[in-house]
Scaffold this motif. Sequence first.
Motif, PDB file in Angstrom:
ATOM      1  N   PHE A 226       0.848  -1.192   0.000  1.00 37.68           N
ATOM      2  CA  PHE A 226       0.000   0.000   0.000  1.00 37.68           C
ATOM      3  C   PHE A 226       0.884   1.242   0.000  1.00 37.68           C
ATOM      4  O   PHE A 226       2.028   1.205   0.459  1.00 37.68           O
ATOM      5  N   TRP A 227       0.332   2.362  -0.473  1.00 40.15           N
ATOM      6  CA  TRP A 227       1.069   3.621  -0.389  1.00 40.15           C
ATOM      7  C   TRP A 227       0.118   4.812  -0.419  1.00 40.15           C
ATOM      8  O   TRP A 227      -1.024   4.720  -0.876  1.00 40.15           O
ATOM      9  N   VAL A 228       0.632   5.934   0.081  1.00 43.97           N
ATOM     10  CA  VAL A 228      -0.036   7.225  -0.015  1.00 43.97           C
ATOM     11  C   VAL A 228       0.984   8.186  -0.611  1.00 43.97           C
ATOM     12  O   VAL A 228       2.176   8.125  -0.286  1.00 43.97           O
ATOM     13  N   ALA A 229       0.531   9.064  -1.530  1.00 47.92           N
ATOM     14  CA  ALA A 229       1.468   9.907  -2.264  1.00 47.92           C
ATOM     15  C   ALA A 229       0.909  11.309  -2.443  1.00 47.92           C
ATOM     16  O   ALA A 229      -0.311  11.511  -2.511  1.00 47.92           O
ATOM     17  N   GLY A 230       1.808  12.285  -2.539  1.00 45.80           N
ATOM     18  CA  GLY A 230       1.425  13.664  -2.803  1.00 45.80           C
ATOM     19  C   GLY A 230       2.411  14.308  -3.761  1.00 45.80           C
ATOM     20  O   GLY A 230       3.606  13.986  -3.738  1.00 45.80           O
ATOM     21  N   ARG A 231       1.899  15.197  -4.608  1.00 48.46           N
ATOM     22  CA  ARG A 231       2.770  15.910  -5.562  1.00 48.46           C
ATOM     23  C   ARG A 231       2.310  17.359  -5.693  1.00 48.46           C
ATOM     24  O   ARG A 231       1.111  17.649  -5.747  1.00 48.46           O
ATOM     25  N   TYR A 232       3.298  18.264  -5.748  1.00 52.14           N
ATOM     26  CA  TYR A 232       3.042  19.657  -6.094  1.00 52.14           C
ATOM     27  C   TYR A 232       3.889  20.004  -7.307  1.00 52.14           C
ATOM     28  O   TYR A 232       5.089  19.688  -7.349  1.00 52.14           O
TER      29      TYR A 232
ATOM     30  N   TRP B 256      -1.829  20.089  -8.078  1.00 50.57           N
ATOM     31  CA  TRP B 256      -1.729  19.294  -6.859  1.00 50.57           C
ATOM     32  C   TRP B 256      -2.275  17.901  -7.140  1.00 50.57           C
ATOM     33  O   TRP B 256      -3.306  17.761  -7.793  1.00 50.57           O
ATOM     34  N   GLN B 257      -1.620  16.879  -6.607  1.00 47.14           N
ATOM     35  CA  GLN B 257      -2.131  15.514  -6.701  1.00 47.14           C
ATOM     36  C   GLN B 257      -1.958  14.805  -5.366  1.00 47.14           C
ATOM     37  O   GLN B 257      -0.878  14.879  -4.751  1.00 47.14           O
ATOM     38  N   LEU B 258      -3.014  14.126  -4.908  1.00 46.20           N
ATOM     39  CA  LEU B 258      -2.977  13.297  -3.711  1.00 46.20           C
ATOM     40  C   LEU B 258      -3.485  11.915  -4.101  1.00 46.20           C
ATOM     41  O   LEU B 258      -4.534  11.791  -4.739  1.00 46.20           O
ATOM     42  N   GLY B 259      -2.737  10.874  -3.738  1.00 42.95           N
ATOM     43  CA  GLY B 259      -3.114   9.552  -4.196  1.00 42.95           C
ATOM     44  C   GLY B 259      -2.957   8.460  -3.160  1.00 42.95           C
ATOM     45  O   GLY B 259      -2.151   8.568  -2.221  1.00 42.95           O
ATOM     46  N   LEU B 260      -3.753   7.400  -3.329  1.00 40.75           N
ATOM     47  CA  LEU B 260      -3.647   6.173  -2.556  1.00 40.75           C
ATOM     48  C   LEU B 260      -3.462   5.021  -3.541  1.00 40.75           C
ATOM     49  O   LEU B 260      -4.022   5.037  -4.639  1.00 40.75           O
ATOM     50  N   GLY B 261      -2.684   4.019  -3.149  1.00 38.19           N
ATOM     51  CA  GLY B 261      -2.450   2.895  -4.040  1.00 38.19           C
ATOM     52  C   GLY B 261      -2.418   1.575  -3.312  1.00 38.19           C
ATOM     53  O   GLY B 261      -2.117   1.509  -2.116  1.00 38.19           O
ATOM     54  N   TRP B 262      -2.723   0.523  -4.058  1.00 37.94           N
ATOM     55  CA  TRP B 262      -2.774  -0.835  -3.502  1.00 37.94           C
ATOM     56  C   TRP B 262      -2.313  -1.816  -4.572  1.00 37.94           C
ATOM     57  O   TRP B 262      -2.954  -1.963  -5.606  1.00 37.94           O
ATOM     58  N   PHE B 263      -1.183  -2.468  -4.313  1.00 40.90           N
ATOM     59  CA  PHE B 263      -0.747  -3.567  -5.165  1.00 40.90           C
ATOM     60  C   PHE B 263      -1.469  -4.830  -4.702  1.00 40.90           C
ATOM     61  O   PHE B 263      -1.105  -5.443  -3.710  1.00 40.90           O
ATOM     62  N   LEU B 264      -2.505  -5.209  -5.454  1.00 43.56           N
ATOM     63  CA  LEU B 264      -3.224  -6.424  -5.122  1.00 43.56           C
ATOM     64  C   LEU B 264      -2.341  -7.643  -5.323  1.00 43.56           C
ATOM     65  O   LEU B 264      -2.529  -8.679  -4.694  1.00 43.56           O
TER      66      LEU B 264
ATOM     67  N   VAL C 242      -2.820  -3.618  -9.812  1.00 45.43           N
ATOM     68  CA  VAL C 242      -2.765  -2.440  -8.957  1.00 45.43           C
ATOM     69  C   VAL C 242      -4.082  -1.671  -9.043  1.00 45.43           C
ATOM     70  O   VAL C 242      -4.777  -1.700 -10.068  1.00 45.43           O
ATOM     71  N   ALA C 243      -4.436  -1.005  -7.945  1.00 43.66           N
ATOM     72  CA  ALA C 243      -5.594  -0.108  -7.906  1.00 43.66           C
ATOM     73  C   ALA C 243      -5.138   1.220  -7.308  1.00 43.66           C
ATOM     74  O   ALA C 243      -4.358   1.241  -6.345  1.00 43.66           O
ATOM     75  N   LYS C 244      -5.617   2.332  -7.875  1.00 38.33           N
ATOM     76  CA  LYS C 244      -5.222   3.661  -7.416  1.00 38.33           C
ATOM     77  C   LYS C 244      -6.448   4.571  -7.300  1.00 38.33           C
ATOM     78  O   LYS C 244      -7.397   4.458  -8.085  1.00 38.33           O
ATOM     79  N   LEU C 245      -6.370   5.472  -6.346  1.00 39.87           N
ATOM     80  CA  LEU C 245      -7.353   6.541  -6.175  1.00 39.87           C
ATOM     81  C   LEU C 245      -6.595   7.850  -6.085  1.00 39.87           C
ATOM     82  O   LEU C 245      -5.622   7.952  -5.323  1.00 39.87           O
ATOM     83  N   GLU C 246      -7.019   8.857  -6.868  1.00 42.54           N
ATOM     84  CA  GLU C 246      -6.296  10.130  -6.887  1.00 42.54           C
ATOM     85  C   GLU C 246      -7.263  11.306  -6.878  1.00 42.54           C
ATOM     86  O   GLU C 246      -8.313  11.273  -7.531  1.00 42.54           O
ATOM     87  N   TYR C 247      -6.884  12.353  -6.140  1.00 40.73           N
ATOM     88  CA  TYR C 247      -7.546  13.654  -6.240  1.00 40.73           C
ATOM     89  C   TYR C 247      -6.564  14.613  -6.900  1.00 40.73           C
ATOM     90  O   TYR C 247      -5.392  14.687  -6.508  1.00 40.73           O
ATOM     91  N   ILE C 248      -7.027  15.349  -7.905  1.00 42.30           N
ATOM     92  CA  ILE C 248      -6.159  16.282  -8.632  1.00 42.30           C
ATOM     93  C   ILE C 248      -6.816  17.647  -8.704  1.00 42.30           C
ATOM     94  O   ILE C 248      -8.040  17.763  -8.840  1.00 42.30           O
TER      95      ILE C 248
END
Length: 424
Positions: A349-355, A377-385, A390-396
């Motif tokens: 699993f991971w959580v990520a942010g980018r500016y 701006w990007q904020l994301g969550l990820g899951w390597f099944l 892989v599955a990802k969720l992102e707010y941009i």
Amino acid sequence: MKKIAVVLLSTVVCGTLASAKIVQQFEPEKDTSAFKGKPEVSFNTDLTFNYQGLSQQYELGNPGTTREVTLQQGLSLPQANFDINAKVMSGFNVKLETMLSSHHHNETYVKGGYATIDNLDFIAPGFASDLMRNMTIKVGVDDINFGDDQYRRSDNADVMRNPFVHNMGVESYMQAPHIEIYYRIPAISSLVMVGITNGQVNPDDVTESHTAGSSNRPAGYAKFAFDNQLNDTLRIRLSESVYYVSGTNKGSSLYSGDKAGTVSRKIFDSDTFANGKWTNNDNDFGALWNAMSGFSDLTVSKTNFFTRFYDTEFYAMLEIADGADASDKDMKMTHYALDLVQRFNNDKFWVAGRYENAVVEYADATNDLGDAEMTQWQLGLGWFLSKNAVAKLEYIDHKREKNSTFVGGNAEFKGYMISTALSF
């Protein structure tokens, strides 16, 4: 919600549960494996599904005749890649890259193909073996090795290496014919690369031009990279790259060289993000650098930094582009981005942010609105099944200011993206 559940379920069903530490790969290792006497062929397939929940505000056209596309939530066209890899002789590997479906071309087409040469035994056994011990030659049509961003971005359906759903808002990324020579210096954990390209994403110009600039003008680029795993918990990489072209009418290709299009659909009234509306397949620095389709001279420097300490990754990029158009009007861009990724549970699993920020300075007042700016701006969550799912969720949140493409100079879009992908 039913559509979202279908996307996630399709990935869960197809994945084989597994987990392994993620190792950020940059330039590939030199191939020293033995040739077994006949070609060895392998295949790789990528498939990605995206659910888009974005909204946007902008106006195109002239005052009184403006237009704007209202977005709704929904699934977009799935993207698919298919690659063929072959070892055809000792130290000689080839790859054919095909995009079965993309947001720029719905039909199947060849992205490119290239050869990597790690020894010259096909000329004579042991030929130039001392030189080739640390050298690799790459020839073909593929991503040019300018900077490090291409190693952390999505390439159509190939999304495993990108901790986010979207790529950067401005990308110096190009797929074009090139020759690159790599020389590794193991004693100092470093690599030197020099390359040359004609900068043509669709290399079909074989006629002589008598107008200002030529689309066949070669561009030169180079990189120096230091990359060292200092101990079990700390890795550091620092690279510096430069790119130069002069007297060309294809100066913008470096910022419009992605054949796949972008993951989002109908952003700023464009399905393929062409004509300067979005970030890929346009003519003007992601619509920041207007009139760049006639760009003649371009010098770009890019600095990349990557480190991983335990389960935390930090990635930074600083890019400065300077040049002039065919009328010798000066323009300059300063562009930077910062990524922070925290991984958990053996990198499953991971959580990520980018500016990210880019500013284009029009020294000769090409843009009446003033210097154009993009912020993302990007904020994301990820899951390597699994290791191949892989599955990802992102707010941009993406904003542009003083951009002459839009009425009033301003535009923005924001919202969420859900992405699921398989690679096998």
